[in-house]
Write a protein that holds these residues in place. Structure first.
Motif, PDB file in Angstrom:
ATOM      1  N   SER A   1      35.774 -73.466  78.967  1.00 39.06           N
ATOM      2  CA  SER A   1      36.540 -74.704  78.775  1.00 39.06           C
ATOM      3  C   SER A   1      35.638 -75.912  78.607  1.00 39.06           C
ATOM      4  CB  SER A   1      37.475 -74.924  79.971  1.00 39.06           C
ATOM      5  OG  SER A   1      38.305 -73.806  80.187  1.00 39.06           O
ATOM      6  N   ARG A   2      34.389 -75.697  78.241  1.00 38.77           N
ATOM      7  CA  ARG A   2      33.449 -76.816  78.179  1.00 38.77           C
ATOM      8  C   ARG A   2      33.821 -77.823  77.103  1.00 38.77           C
ATOM      9  NH1 ARG A   2      30.459 -72.317  76.369  1.00 38.77           N
ATOM     10  NH2 ARG A   2      29.925 -72.342  74.158  1.00 38.77           N
ATOM     11  N   MET A   3      33.412 -79.066  77.364  1.00 40.58           N
ATOM     12  CA  MET A   3      33.676 -80.160  76.434  1.00 40.58           C
ATOM     13  C   MET A   3      32.337 -80.749  75.990  1.00 40.58           C
ATOM     14  SD  MET A   3      36.916 -82.006  78.348  1.00 40.58           S
ATOM     15  CE  MET A   3      36.214 -81.887  79.989  1.00 40.58           C
ATOM     16  N   PRO A   4      31.836 -80.337  74.816  1.00 35.96           N
ATOM     17  CA  PRO A   4      30.560 -80.868  74.337  1.00 35.96           C
ATOM     18  C   PRO A   4      30.600 -82.388  74.228  1.00 35.96           C
ATOM     19  CG  PRO A   4      31.249 -78.980  73.031  1.00 35.96           C
ATOM     20  CD  PRO A   4      32.416 -79.344  73.906  1.00 35.96           C
ATOM     21  N   GLY A   5      29.458 -82.992  74.534  1.00 35.23           N
ATOM     22  CA  GLY A   5      29.385 -84.437  74.528  1.00 35.23           C
ATOM     23  C   GLY A   5      29.734 -85.052  75.863  1.00 35.23           C
ATOM     24  N   LEU A   6      30.362 -84.275  76.722  1.00 35.16           N
ATOM     25  CA  LEU A   6      30.701 -84.750  78.060  1.00 35.16           C
ATOM     26  C   LEU A   6      30.062 -83.861  79.122  1.00 35.16           C
ATOM     27  CD1 LEU A   6      32.285 -86.607  79.961  1.00 35.16           C
ATOM     28  CD2 LEU A   6      34.247 -85.060  79.711  1.00 35.16           C
ATOM     29  N   CYS A   7      30.423 -82.581  79.111  1.00 28.19           N
ATOM     30  CA  CYS A   7      29.909 -81.661  80.138  1.00 28.19           C
ATOM     31  C   CYS A   7      28.405 -81.457  80.025  1.00 28.19           C
ATOM     32  CB  CYS A   7      30.626 -80.313  80.038  1.00 28.19           C
ATOM     33  SG  CYS A   7      32.404 -80.402  80.312  1.00 28.19           S
ATOM     34  N   ASP A   8      27.853 -81.596  78.820  1.00 29.87           N
ATOM     35  CA  ASP A   8      26.415 -81.410  78.652  1.00 29.87           C
ATOM     36  C   ASP A   8      25.644 -82.721  78.711  1.00 29.87           C
ATOM     37  OD1 ASP A   8      27.514 -82.355  76.345  1.00 29.87           O
ATOM     38  OD2 ASP A   8      26.275 -81.151  75.001  1.00 29.87           O
ATOM     39  N   ALA A   9      26.360 -83.816  79.037  1.00 25.95           N
ATOM     40  CA  ALA A   9      25.700 -85.114  79.092  1.00 25.95           C
ATOM     41  C   ALA A   9      25.755 -85.744  80.478  1.00 25.95           C
ATOM     42  CB  ALA A   9      26.349 -86.068  78.094  1.00 25.95           C
ATOM     43  N   ARG A  10      26.747 -85.393  81.259  1.00 29.00           N
ATOM     44  CA  ARG A  10      26.928 -85.992  82.578  1.00 29.00           C
ATOM     45  C   ARG A  10      27.239 -84.915  83.611  1.00 29.00           C
ATOM     46  NH1 ARG A  10      31.639 -90.054  81.041  1.00 29.00           N
ATOM     47  NH2 ARG A  10      31.820 -90.178  83.319  1.00 29.00           N
ATOM     48  N   LYS A  11      26.946 -85.239  84.857  1.00 27.56           N
ATOM     49  CA  LYS A  11      27.250 -84.301  85.941  1.00 27.56           C
ATOM     50  C   LYS A  11      28.583 -84.689  86.563  1.00 27.56           C
ATOM     51  CE  LYS A  11      23.943 -82.740  88.520  1.00 27.56           C
ATOM     52  NZ  LYS A  11      24.071 -81.266  88.323  1.00 27.56           N
ATOM     53  N   PRO A  12      29.517 -83.754  86.660  1.00 26.07           N
ATOM     54  CA  PRO A  12      30.821 -84.097  87.244  1.00 26.07           C
ATOM     55  C   PRO A  12      30.723 -84.314  88.749  1.00 26.07           C
ATOM     56  CG  PRO A  12      30.703 -81.748  86.797  1.00 26.07           C
ATOM     57  CD  PRO A  12      29.455 -82.345  86.224  1.00 26.07           C
ATOM     58  N   ALA A  13      31.464 -85.283  89.237  1.00 19.15           N
ATOM     59  CA  ALA A  13      31.536 -85.517  90.671  1.00 19.15           C
ATOM     60  C   ALA A  13      32.634 -84.647  91.272  1.00 19.15           C
ATOM     61  CB  ALA A  13      31.828 -86.990  90.944  1.00 19.15           C
ATOM     62  N   ARG A  14      32.492 -84.350  92.571  1.00 17.92           N
ATOM     63  CA  ARG A  14      33.545 -83.593  93.246  1.00 17.92           C
ATOM     64  C   ARG A  14      34.726 -84.504  93.529  1.00 17.92           C
ATOM     65  NH1 ARG A  14      31.090 -80.251  98.212  1.00 17.92           N
ATOM     66  NH2 ARG A  14      33.316 -80.073  98.692  1.00 17.92           N
ATOM     67  N   VAL A  15      35.902 -84.066  93.109  1.00 22.72           N
ATOM     68  CA  VAL A  15      37.109 -84.854  93.318  1.00 22.72           C
ATOM     69  C   VAL A  15      38.125 -83.997  94.071  1.00 22.72           C
ATOM     70  CG1 VAL A  15      36.755 -86.277  91.276  1.00 22.72           C
ATOM     71  CG2 VAL A  15      38.042 -84.152  91.080  1.00 22.72           C
ATOM     72  N   GLU A  16      38.959 -84.650  94.845  1.00 22.68           N
ATOM     73  CA  GLU A  16      39.989 -83.948  95.609  1.00 22.68           C
ATOM     74  C   GLU A  16      41.233 -83.800  94.744  1.00 22.68           C
ATOM     75  OE1 GLU A  16      41.098 -83.853 100.243  1.00 22.68           O
ATOM     76  OE2 GLU A  16      41.483 -85.778  99.251  1.00 22.68           O
ATOM     77  N   VAL A  17      41.611 -82.566  94.444  1.00 24.90           N
ATOM     78  CA  VAL A  17      42.776 -82.308  93.590  1.00 24.90           C
ATOM     79  C   VAL A  17      44.008 -81.981  94.416  1.00 24.90           C
ATOM     80  CG1 VAL A  17      41.373 -81.546  91.651  1.00 24.90           C
ATOM     81  CG2 VAL A  17      42.072 -79.885  93.372  1.00 24.90           C
ATOM     82  N   ALA A  18      43.805 -81.711  95.712  1.00 24.90           N
ATOM     83  CA  ALA A  18      44.889 -81.445  96.647  1.00 24.90           C
ATOM     84  C   ALA A  18      44.291 -81.627  98.038  1.00 24.90           C
ATOM     85  CB  ALA A  18      45.430 -80.014  96.466  1.00 24.90           C
ATOM     86  N   PRO A  19      45.129 -81.771  99.074  1.00 20.86           N
ATOM     87  CA  PRO A  19      44.578 -81.924 100.422  1.00 20.86           C
ATOM     88  C   PRO A  19      43.611 -80.791 100.774  1.00 20.86           C
ATOM     89  CG  PRO A  19      46.920 -82.398 100.438  1.00 20.86           C
ATOM     90  CD  PRO A  19      46.607 -81.882  99.063  1.00 20.86           C
ATOM     91  N   ALA A  20      42.370 -81.169 101.156  1.00 23.73           N
ATOM     92  CA  ALA A  20      41.311 -80.231 101.542  1.00 23.73           C
ATOM     93  C   ALA A  20      40.860 -79.330 100.396  1.00 23.73           C
ATOM     94  CB  ALA A  20      41.740 -79.367 102.727  1.00 23.73           C
ATOM     95  N   HIS A  21      41.204 -79.677  99.155  1.00 21.74           N
ATOM     96  CA  HIS A  21      40.809 -78.885  97.978  1.00 21.74           C
ATOM     97  C   HIS A  21      40.061 -79.804  97.012  1.00 21.74           C
ATOM     98  CE1 HIS A  21      42.074 -75.709  94.739  1.00 21.74           C
ATOM     99  NE2 HIS A  21      40.789 -76.038  94.679  1.00 21.74           N
ATOM    100  N   SER A  22      38.758 -79.592  96.874  1.00 23.43           N
ATOM    101  CA  SER A  22      37.939 -80.416  95.981  1.00 23.43           C
ATOM    102  C   SER A  22      37.277 -79.537  94.941  1.00 23.43           C
ATOM    103  CB  SER A  22      36.884 -81.188  96.769  1.00 23.43           C
ATOM    104  OG  SER A  22      35.988 -80.303  97.416  1.00 23.43           O
ATOM    105  N   VAL A  23      36.982 -80.131  93.794  1.00 28.09           N
ATOM    106  CA  VAL A  23      36.380 -79.385  92.694  1.00 28.09           C
ATOM    107  C   VAL A  23      35.480 -80.327  91.897  1.00 28.09           C
ATOM    108  CG1 VAL A  23      38.348 -79.841  91.175  1.00 28.09           C
ATOM    109  CG2 VAL A  23      36.861 -77.885  90.717  1.00 28.09           C
ATOM    110  N   ALA A  24      34.346 -79.800  91.424  1.00 21.79           N
ATOM    111  CA  ALA A  24      33.414 -80.576  90.604  1.00 21.79           C
ATOM    112  C   ALA A  24      33.559 -80.127  89.160  1.00 21.79           C
ATOM    113  CB  ALA A  24      31.983 -80.398  91.099  1.00 21.79           C
ATOM    114  N   CYS A  25      34.515 -80.721  88.448  1.00 18.31           N
ATOM    115  CA  CYS A  25      34.776 -80.333  87.058  1.00 18.31           C
ATOM    116  C   CYS A  25      35.466 -81.481  86.345  1.00 18.31           C
ATOM    117  CB  CYS A  25      35.644 -79.076  87.016  1.00 18.31           C
ATOM    118  SG  CYS A  25      35.997 -78.499  85.345  1.00 18.31           S
ATOM    119  N   PHE A  26      35.031 -81.771  85.115  1.00 22.14           N
ATOM    120  CA  PHE A  26      35.631 -82.859  84.343  1.00 22.14           C
ATOM    121  C   PHE A  26      37.086 -82.577  83.973  1.00 22.14           C
ATOM    122  CE2 PHE A  26      31.107 -83.906  83.168  1.00 22.14           C
ATOM    123  CZ  PHE A  26      31.105 -85.142  83.788  1.00 22.14           C
TER     124      PHE A  26
END
Length: 631
Positions: free
Chosen positions: A592-617
């Motif tokens: 699911s990569r997005m060229p120009g974004l995933c290969d240029a910046r590092k994703p930060a970990r974000v909380e997508v649900a209580p106690a559930h975090s993910v590092a993905c754009f």
């Protein structure tokens, strides 16, 4: 040549020894340029004092002492290196042959080696030299080499025996490789550092032996060596005449040569055995001025039991640092079962060892904190850490049943940890040992057994019992059931979970078996390329993993129900951890990569649900807002 330069760069002691040895070699090679006089010419006045044309004065026969010193370095170095090479070659051949072939060959070589070791060294040298007197310097070299090999042979045999039983040697033999190929291609390269150290040790022995024999008047005293200089200085009463420099000059030369050999030897040991550089078992933490900070006792209950804060760790190599763990922040609550999963090489074990100060050299912690309650483990001194380890936290390693001492009964090994932390009453030790064996599903009779009398699963239970001996608040388990069959794995894991619930301890369980963690864990952290890319409660992760890497891992395990499906691995391979990764580390393998974004910046970990975090754009609110604005 490149290996020698690498040794000098990596070890200051080897560099100092190499520089000193080079200076002595230049002294010998450039002797005709350093003095116009012959070392044997008797053309000057006797007992001239140092100065002017004679920097070290003259002998009673009118010989220039400085000329003898620089020319004597030639034969002294020749004897040292040649005898060292010959003795090391004999010792290496004997040691490797005994270890590889074993049986009758080992017995015969052992008898010969022991005979040489039992005989007193100096008398043996004197007697042998007397038979070869008149043979010149080469007879001295032969005598020293023939009497100097047993020490190296004994050490090499012991190390080669351990190497002989390694899996890669057994595999080479099983594939039909000849003994010569196995010895020279498989075993010898692994012993290169030890052989090099043996060479310099034997060369030093040769120099000292030659000096001793010459001082006693044995051998050809007409030759000019530092040893024969000492002989003639003693014979002519140099000290009685006040000519102390005649004795001091060759004595200092021998001392400097011995120092050079010793420093190079230490350097080889440092490079081939990095543990020597850091003798404490505490992990090396880079950076100065770390201080242990404490929190108020009343606030401790609200804190996580284990709190990792921006922890980075890895290994120092000649090619540069390898960052196996990159800025990991992770928390473990009291009584929680945290699973840590990911492919081999993603940094799971390095993270556990760094956090618990068991990452051995060349492993280091680059930055971050590892707080157990109110203590930062990375700021503790080795003595403070020794008091905390096993009492507040303990570890169970992969295939850790192999750490049991084969010559001690299980009971004694179970007692060790408790005795080291102050439990001395025999009754208390015995009662606790029986209680622990009941906890892990072993019979009391097994306390009297030796490790070889137990099965693999039973030995692993013993190690888990040892880890629980002092009821630590945290137990870190690094794939403790990998070497066991699936039935025993399940039994042990069920017992671990039951003990956890009974004692209220926290467990960090490391494995790449994600299906196992989904069943056992309260919460799971997924690691990739040294980073935590997703963290969630186990059931929520099973119901809806968000990171493409986690979904790929879960898809690699077949379902127990439903139609049969073909399962595939994850194409590609993880990025090199020896380089900086300024973008998403999973980019090259991500469907699911997005060229120009995933290969240029590092994703930060974000909380997508209580106690559930993910590092993905794919789940980044900022990226979603940018995409919405663009539409």
């Amino acid at each position: 040549m490149s290996a020698g330069l690498a040794l000098l760069r990596r070890s200051p002691r080897a560099a100092a020894g190499g520089a000193l040895l080079l200076a002595l070699l230049l002294l010998a090679v450039l002797a005709p340029m350093l003095t116009p006089h012959s070392p044997t010419a008797q053309t000057f006045g006797p007992w001239l004092r140092p100065g002017g044309e004679h920097p070290l004065g003259t002998t009673p026969l009118g010989q220039d002492i400085w000329a003898q010193l620089v020319y004597g370095a030639r034969l002294t170095l020749l004897i040292g290196f040649t005898a060292g090479v010959v003795a090391t070659a004999i010792g290496t051949a004997m040691g490797l042959s005994a270890a590889y072939f074993g049986g009758r060959t080992d017995e015969v070589i052992n008898v010969v080696t022991n005979v040489f070791l039992v005989l007193p060294g100096l008398p043996l040298l004197i007697i042998t030299s007397a038979f070869l007197r008149g043979g010149g310097v080469w007879s001295i070299i032969l005598v020293i080499a023939l009497t100097g090999w047993p020490w190296g042979a004994r050490v090499l045999r012991s190390q080669a025996l351990a190497l002989r039983n390694r899996d890669f040697v057994h595999a080479a033999i099983a594939t039909g490789e000849s003994p010569a190929r196995v010895i020279f291609s498989e075993m010898l390269p692994n012993l290169a550092g030890l052989i090099a150290a043996s060479l310099f040790s034997t060369a030093l022995y040769a120099v000292l032996s030659e000096a001793g024999l010459a001082f006693l008047g044995i051998g050809d005293v007409s030759q000019v060596t530092w040893g024969t200089m000492l002989y003639w200085a003693q014979a002519k009463g140099a000290l009685l005449q006040g000519a102390w420099w005649w004795v001091a000059a060759p004595g200092l030369g021998i001392a400097l040569l011995g120092t050079a050999f010793a420093l190079v030897n230490f350097g080889i040991d440092e490079v081939t055995n990095p543990k020597v550089m850091h003798r404490t078992r505490a992990t090396r933490v880079l950076g100065r001025g770390r201080r242990a900070s404490t929190a108020a006792p009343e606030a401790e209950a609200a804190q996580p039991l284990l709190d990792l804060r921006r922890l980075s760790a890895g290994y120092l190599t000649p090619q540069g640092p390898v960052r196996a763990v990159r800025g990991v922040s992770l928390q473990v609550a009291p009584g929680e079962f945290l699973g840590l999963a990911g492919e081999s090489g993603c940094g799971k074990s390095t993270l556990a060892f760094a956090a618990t100060r068991l990452l051995e050299s060349p492993g280091v912690v680059f930055e971050g904190e590892a707080r157990l309650g109110h203590q930062d483990l990375l700021a503790l001194s080795p003595e403070e850490l020794r008091r905390v380890r096993w009492k507040d936290y303990s570890l169970v390693f992969q295939a850790s049943m192999n750490i049991l001492n084969p010559v001690l009964r299980v009971r004694e090994q179970l007692y060790d940890a408790m005795q080291a932390h102050g439990v001395v009453s025999r009754a208390q030790l015995e009662a606790r040992a029986r209680e622990l064996f009941a906890l892990v599903g072993l019979r009391e009779d097994d306390l009297q057994a030796y490790p070889h009398q137990l099965s693999g699963g039973m030995k692993q239970r013993v190690v888990i019992a040892i880890a629980l001996a002092l009821e630590p608040r945290l137990v870190v388990m690094d794939e403790p059931t990998t070497a066991l069959d699936v039935v025993v794995q399940r039994q042990i894991l069920q017992e671990i979970d039951a003990v956890r619930r009974r004692l209220g301890i926290s467990i960090v369980f490391i494995t790449h078996d994600l299906s196992l963690l989904l069943e056992m864990s309260d919460r799971i952290a997924i690691m990739y390329a040294g980073e935590v890319v997703e963290e969630a409660p186990a059931q929520e992760l099973f119901a809806g993993a968000r990171h493409p890497y986690t979904r790929k891992l879960m898809a690699a395990f077949p379902a127990l129900e439903g139609p049969r499906e073909r399962r595939e691995g994850i194409p590609g391979r993880p990025p090199s951890l020896a380089q900086d990764i300024a973008h998403c580390p999973f980019f090259e393998r991500c469907p699911s990569r997005m060229p120009g974004l995933c290969d240029a910046r590092k994703p930060a970990r974000v909380e997508v649900a209580p106690a559930h975090s993910v590092a993905c754009f794919l789940h980044s609110p900022a990226i979603k807002e940018e995409a919405h604005a663009a539409d």
